[in-house]
Structure formats: structure tokens, C-alpha cells
Design a protein around this motif. Sequence first.
Motif, short mmCIF file in Angstrom:
data_model
loop_
_atom_site.label_atom_id
_atom_site.label_comp_id
_atom_site.label_asym_id
_atom_site.label_seq_id
_atom_site.Cartn_x
_atom_site.Cartn_y
_atom_site.Cartn_z
N ALA A 1 41.18 1.81 37.06
CA ALA A 1 41.12 3.25 37.70
C ALA A 1 39.76 3.46 38.18
N SER A 2 38.91 2.52 38.35
CA SER A 2 37.40 2.87 38.81
C SER A 2 37.45 2.52 40.40
N ASN A 3 36.82 3.27 41.09
CA ASN A 3 36.33 3.17 42.46
C ASN A 3 35.13 2.36 42.59
N ILE A 4 35.28 1.51 43.70
CA ILE A 4 34.15 0.67 43.94
C ILE A 4 33.75 0.87 45.44
N TRP A 5 32.55 1.27 45.86
CA TRP A 5 32.18 1.74 46.96
C TRP A 5 31.22 0.59 47.75
N ILE A 6 31.19 0.22 48.78
CA ILE A 6 30.75 -0.94 49.64
C ILE A 6 29.99 -0.26 50.59
N PHE A 7 28.73 -0.45 50.72
CA PHE A 7 27.86 -0.05 51.72
C PHE A 7 27.33 -1.17 52.54
N GLY A 8 26.97 -1.03 53.85
CA GLY A 8 26.46 -2.03 54.55
C GLY A 8 26.24 -1.68 55.98
N GLY A 9 26.19 -2.52 57.10
CA GLY A 9 26.06 -2.32 58.35
C GLY A 9 26.02 -3.53 59.07
#
Length: 173
Positions: free
Chosen positions: A115-123
Motif C-alpha cells: 500500500a506504500s508509494n515509492i518515489w524515484i527522483f533523478g535526471g
Amino acid sequence: MDGRNLVGGDCTIGDFSVSAGQDPDHHIYKGLCTGIEVPDGVMNFSVGRHKTSSVGQWFKAQVTAQQNTMDRYDDMLNFAFIGQLKIRLRGMDSPENTMSFVFDDIVLAQTSSGASNIWIFGGKRCVYQGDHVVSCPGVTGSDGAQAGRPVQLFVTWMSSDRFALQIQQTAAT
């Protein structure tokens, strides 16, 4: 650096991939500019939550595993964006002064575990630093004599229902 130094900003989507059927009202589109809430750095996106491999493949075509906060790929993602991030920070030496920073080709994606969202950041030009942190090069904005000066943004990943930009620091390069 914490959210108390953030005084504003926005993220403009240049391209994106959303799982089929998860944006029936077309809330996500090229050119969408989403503001960053202060002081906590939250950005809101109205899109569904269903993982597909097509979004995972799109994300893999944008950045390498070493260019995101997970330091790996997830084969299934809910959605992913690439675009430009602009932030304004309160001056460390003088709170009434602010400085703008611009970061091009930034990616933001979401997957989930239970039920948990996992956010991914980068570039495209970000580099994994360890412990779910990336360093992203950018330039100072157009406000003041320091415009165009290279800077580094260090961002930590998030695991929650809302993405919040957690800026560890910016530093001149």
C-alpha cells in the motif's frame, strides 16, 4: 538544508509516461507546470496508481540506474515524468535574499510496494551518491549577479503518498 529554506519553485513536464487508464481526464500533459508547496516542498500530481512494464521501459530509456535515487530500475512503474525543476531558496547568509536554481532533464517516477508509494527522483545528469541520494547539476537562475553559475542539488528519495522535495544542500561547483 531543510524545507524552511525553500521559498518556492515549480516543475514543468517535458515528457511523460502514465499507465493506461490512469489519467482518463488528461491531468498530466507536456508543458504542465506544477508548483512546489512551501515550506515542505510538496508537489501534487493527479494521476492513478497502477504499475505497468510500459512505464518502466519508458523510464529506462530516460536515465540509467545510477542516475536515480533507487540506484536500480523497477520494471513496473505507475508513472514517470521528465522535465525542468526550478527552485527558490532563502539565502543562508541573509534570509531576505533568495536565489533561483534551474535543473534540466530531471525525472520523477512512482512505483509501489504493497500500500506504500515509492518515489524515484533523478535526471540525465544526476549521479547516485549512496543511501538513496542523487547529486544533480544545474545553474543559478536569472536573479542577480550569480546567474548561470553551476550548482549541485542533492535530493533524497521519498516513500509516502505525496512527493516532497528533500533538498540536502546546494553547492557551487
